[in-house]
Design a protein around this motif. Structure first.
Motif, PDB file in Angstrom:
ATOM      1  N   LEU A 153       0.382  13.444   0.578  1.00 41.49           N
ATOM      2  CA  LEU A 153       0.409  12.003   0.308  1.00 41.49           C
ATOM      3  C   LEU A 153       0.930  11.251   1.528  1.00 41.49           C
ATOM      4  N   ASP A 189      -4.798   5.434  -2.859  1.00 41.16           N
ATOM      5  CA  ASP A 189      -6.189   5.718  -3.233  1.00 41.16           C
ATOM      6  C   ASP A 189      -7.015   4.437  -3.209  1.00 41.16           C
ATOM      7  N   ASP A 231       2.850   4.074  -4.045  1.00 46.53           N
ATOM      8  CA  ASP A 231       2.548   5.291  -4.797  1.00 46.53           C
ATOM      9  C   ASP A 231       1.107   5.732  -4.509  1.00 46.53           C
ATOM     10  N   GLU A 232       0.772   6.876  -5.031  1.00 49.52           N
ATOM     11  CA  GLU A 232      -0.527   7.485  -4.755  1.00 49.52           C
ATOM     12  C   GLU A 232      -1.689   6.606  -5.216  1.00 49.52           C
TER      13      GLU A 232
END
Length: 53
Positions: A13, A49, A44-45
């Motif tokens: 990540l 994304d 956050d991920e």
């Protein structure tokens, strides 16, 4: 999930975050401020994304 797996995923990540920062830096130049870069590093991920898409 083992501790080693968690650390590997966390490392991946972090790599994705830095990659997104490099891409946006090339595209936006000076408009991508250090403040925005710091926010991306703490994102956050899901957010990373979204940026990648």
């Amino acid at each position: 999930m083992t501790i080693a797996e968690k650390l590997r995923n966390e490392g991946k990540l972090e790599e994705r975050k830095e990659f997104a920062i490099r891409l946006l830096s090339r595209r936006l130049g000076r408009q991508l401020t250090e403040e925005l870069k710091d926010k991306m590093r703490n994102a956050d991920e899901k957010i990373i994304d979204y940026i990648g898409e």
